[in-house]
Design a protein around this motif. Structure first.
Motif, PDB file in Angstrom:
ATOM      1  N   ARG A  22       0.825  -1.215   0.000  1.00 47.02           N
ATOM      2  CA  ARG A  22       0.000   0.000   0.000  1.00 47.02           C
ATOM      3  C   ARG A  22       0.859   1.265   0.000  1.00 47.02           C
ATOM      4  NH1 ARG A  22      -5.243  -0.455   1.784  1.00 47.02           N
ATOM      5  NH2 ARG A  22      -5.380   1.678   1.029  1.00 47.02           N
ATOM      6  N   VAL A  23       1.940   1.238   0.784  1.00 46.79           N
ATOM      7  CA  VAL A  23       2.809   2.421   0.844  1.00 46.79           C
ATOM      8  C   VAL A  23       3.550   2.612  -0.476  1.00 46.79           C
ATOM      9  CG1 VAL A  23       4.841   3.445   1.966  1.00 46.79           C
ATOM     10  CG2 VAL A  23       3.065   2.357   3.359  1.00 46.79           C
ATOM     11  N   THR A  24       4.122   1.545  -0.974  1.00 48.96           N
ATOM     12  CA  THR A  24       4.945   1.693  -2.189  1.00 48.96           C
ATOM     13  C   THR A  24       4.083   1.998  -3.415  1.00 48.96           C
ATOM     14  OG1 THR A  24       4.977  -0.708  -2.520  1.00 48.96           O
ATOM     15  CG2 THR A  24       6.842   0.267  -1.335  1.00 48.96           C
ATOM     16  N   ARG A  25       2.817   1.550  -3.401  1.00 47.98           N
ATOM     17  CA  ARG A  25       1.926   1.865  -4.523  1.00 47.98           C
ATOM     18  C   ARG A  25       1.688   3.377  -4.600  1.00 47.98           C
ATOM     19  NH1 ARG A  25      -4.165  -0.355  -4.711  1.00 47.98           N
ATOM     20  NH2 ARG A  25      -4.278   1.105  -2.980  1.00 47.98           N
ATOM     21  N   GLU A  26       1.480   4.007  -3.438  1.00 49.37           N
ATOM     22  CA  GLU A  26       1.287   5.466  -3.415  1.00 49.37           C
ATOM     23  C   GLU A  26       2.539   6.187  -3.922  1.00 49.37           C
ATOM     24  OE1 GLU A  26      -1.474   7.035  -2.726  1.00 49.37           O
ATOM     25  OE2 GLU A  26      -2.523   5.188  -2.180  1.00 49.37           O
ATOM     26  N   LEU A  27       3.687   5.692  -3.489  1.00 51.26           N
ATOM     27  CA  LEU A  27       4.940   6.343  -3.885  1.00 51.26           C
ATOM     28  C   LEU A  27       5.169   6.208  -5.389  1.00 51.26           C
ATOM     29  CD1 LEU A  27       7.241   5.173  -0.937  1.00 51.26           C
ATOM     30  CD2 LEU A  27       6.154   7.415  -1.215  1.00 51.26           C
ATOM     31  N   ALA A  28       4.920   4.992  -5.885  1.00 48.61           N
ATOM     32  CA  ALA A  28       5.146   4.741  -7.314  1.00 48.61           C
ATOM     33  C   ALA A  28       4.251   5.634  -8.165  1.00 48.61           C
ATOM     34  CB  ALA A  28       4.887   3.267  -7.635  1.00 48.61           C
ATOM     35  N   ALA A  29       3.004   5.821  -7.706  1.00 46.46           N
ATOM     36  CA  ALA A  29       2.052   6.635  -8.471  1.00 46.46           C
ATOM     37  C   ALA A  29       2.542   8.071  -8.609  1.00 46.46           C
ATOM     38  CB  ALA A  29       0.685   6.600  -7.797  1.00 46.46           C
ATOM     39  N   CYS A  30       3.359   8.515  -7.659  1.00 50.19           N
ATOM     40  CA  CYS A  30       3.868   9.892  -7.711  1.00 50.19           C
ATOM     41  C   CYS A  30       5.305   9.950  -8.182  1.00 50.19           C
ATOM     42  CB  CYS A  30       3.747  10.543  -6.357  1.00 50.19           C
ATOM     43  SG  CYS A  30       2.057  10.806  -5.947  1.00 50.19           S
ATOM     44  N   ASN A  31       5.770   8.851  -8.760  1.00 50.24           N
ATOM     45  CA  ASN A  31       7.102   8.844  -9.351  1.00 50.24           C
ATOM     46  C   ASN A  31       8.219   9.004  -8.318  1.00 50.24           C
ATOM     47  OD1 ASN A  31       8.198   8.273 -11.746  1.00 50.24           O
ATOM     48  ND2 ASN A  31       8.344  10.401 -12.459  1.00 50.24           N
ATOM     49  N   VAL A  32       7.929   8.598  -7.087  1.00 47.23           N
ATOM     50  CA  VAL A  32       8.958   8.604  -6.048  1.00 47.23           C
ATOM     51  C   VAL A  32       9.743   7.303  -6.195  1.00 47.23           C
ATOM     52  CG1 VAL A  32       9.367   8.530  -3.561  1.00 47.23           C
ATOM     53  CG2 VAL A  32       7.585  10.029  -4.490  1.00 47.23           C
ATOM     54  N   ASN A  33      11.059   7.431  -6.329  1.00 44.05           N
ATOM     55  CA  ASN A  33      11.880   6.260  -6.623  1.00 44.05           C
ATOM     56  C   ASN A  33      12.504   5.676  -5.355  1.00 44.05           C
ATOM     57  OD1 ASN A  33      13.150   4.360  -8.214  1.00 44.05           O
ATOM     58  ND2 ASN A  33      14.894   5.673  -8.675  1.00 44.05           N
ATOM     59  N   ILE A  34      12.219   4.413  -5.067  1.00 42.97           N
ATOM     60  CA  ILE A  34      12.801   3.757  -3.893  1.00 42.97           C
ATOM     61  C   ILE A  34      14.237   3.344  -4.219  1.00 42.97           C
ATOM     62  CG2 ILE A  34      12.649   1.757  -2.346  1.00 42.97           C
ATOM     63  CD1 ILE A  34       9.599   1.791  -2.935  1.00 42.97           C
ATOM     64  N   THR A  35      15.177   3.807  -3.400  1.00 41.23           N
ATOM     65  CA  THR A  35      16.572   3.438  -3.641  1.00 41.23           C
ATOM     66  C   THR A  35      17.065   2.432  -2.610  1.00 41.23           C
ATOM     67  OG1 THR A  35      17.294   5.335  -2.348  1.00 41.23           O
ATOM     68  CG2 THR A  35      17.139   5.645  -4.722  1.00 41.23           C
ATOM     69  N   ASP A  36      16.336   2.304  -1.521  1.00 39.43           N
ATOM     70  CA  ASP A  36      16.726   1.358  -0.485  1.00 39.43           C
ATOM     71  C   ASP A  36      15.494   1.060   0.359  1.00 39.43           C
ATOM     72  OD1 ASP A  36      19.741   0.736   0.831  1.00 39.43           O
ATOM     73  OD2 ASP A  36      18.041   0.439   2.149  1.00 39.43           O
TER      74      ASP A  36
END
Lengths: 186, 167
Positions: free
Chosen positions: A116-130
């Protein structure tokens, strides 16, 4: 003019039950082949030790040779080996101009926190680096902890990300904090 | 005064213990000018130590007044000869990088407030209390005078996006 030899890159992963000597065993094999370890991350997850390495070698070389050298070493230690050839355009790292943030998420364990958290981030083009997660607390009261390091797209800031996750925070009843960790150059 | 090139690790001078300045003469004034000019040249740089330009003397400059972390709380341009920290308190972690160790960053714990004394280029003794980002910058630069790099103090190996782009 002498031509520079081509540099080949491979992603090597080794996973298996933790014990002393895994890193030494794997890197001895790489050393024997004349491999450079360009970038690596190795960590213990529960009782498993997981290694991911980006290795580089001068051409001519082949993935088969890498596997032939490392497979017996890994088999002896009961480790699983994976090797992937990287293409030249995969090797250059994308550098972000945006802020680097640490996002901490924790609360009562429940299905779907990571998703749920990463889906929100991905939708806003926030890139997970770690990203790392850990189940802590007691069997009666399990607590889930997730730490993410992310690169924000230009124009986005930490408050924006916190707002973005505000609804989720109340829905999942978890704590979500965002703080800027963009490095300071001295 | 000329901008000097910043030495990069593994240049051996960066790991040397710098000597105390015995006498403040024109060579020291020139050194301070070079440090200030070199600091202003570096993109976003907030400090430079003498060893970073190849001089093993206990001299460094810090100016966080133009940095977003330091603009609210600073002493402006500090030109410090023989600086000494007399007390420290509080601990905070900040992700640091250094012009002498490019393309690598790491989390470093530093005191949040420090008292320090030093000589101004005109020979005046000065004592200040620095806090927040300015205190971090001063501690980083003063570490250079002892041959200590931020790599010697990293508490977390999680590094961000600023490692070398090409392997």
């Amino acid at each position: 003019m002498t031509q520079q030899p081509e540099i080949l890159h491979y992603a090597v992963s080794v996973v298996g039950k933790d014990r002393p000597g895994i890193v030494a065993g794997v890197t001895e094999g790489l050393f024997n082949l004349g491999c450079n370890i360009a970038d690596s991350s190795c960590t213990m997850l529960a009782g498993e030790f997981a290694m991911i390495l980006i290795v580089s070698l001068k051409s001519p070389f082949s993935k088969t040779r890498l596997i032939d050298e490392l497979k017996p070493v890994c088999a002896k230690m009961g480790m699983t080996l994976g090797v992937r050839t990287l293409h030249q355009d995969e090797v250059a790292r994308q550098e972000s101009d945006g802020e680097i943030c640490m996002i901490s998420v924790y609360g009562a364990d429940q299905p779907g926190i990571v998703y749920r958290v990463t889906r929100e981030l991905a939708a806003c083009n926030v890139n997970i680096t770690d990203l790392n997660t850990k189940l802590i607390g007691t069997p009666e009261e399990p607590v889930y902890v997730m730490m993410l390091e992310v690169a924000l797209p230009e124009g986005q800031n930490a408050e924006g990300v916190e707002q973005l996750l505000a609804d989720l925070k109340s829905e999942l009843k978890v704590e979500i904090g965002v703080r800027v960790v963009t490095p300071v150059a001295f | 005064m000329p901008v000097q090139p910043i030495l990069r690790y593994p240049h051996p001078v960066l790991k040397k213990l710098c000597h105390e300045v015995k006498q403040i003469d024109t060579s020291i004034h020139d050194l301070v000018h070079d440090l200030v000019d070199t600091m202003h040249e570096g993109p976003g740089s907030v400090g430079v130590a003498a060893s970073q330009i190849g001089v093993t003397l206990r001299v460094c400059v810090v100016d966080v007044s133009k940095n977003r972390h330091g603009k609210e709380n600073n002493h402006g341009l500090l030109c410090m000869i023989n600086p000494e920290i007399t007390s420290r308190s509080g601990v905070a972690t900040m992700r640091e990088g250094c012009m002498s160790v490019p393309d690598y960053t790491g989390d470093v714990e530093r005191a949040t407030e420090i008292s320090l004394q030093f000589c101004e280029p005109d020979g005046t003794k000065r004592e200040i209390i620095a806090s927040g980002f300015e205190a971090v910058a001063i501690q980083h630069e003063m570490d250079h005078l002892d041959g200590i790099l931020f790599l010697d103090r990293v508490t977390s190996i999680k590094t961000g996006l600023f490692r070398r782009k090409n392997y």
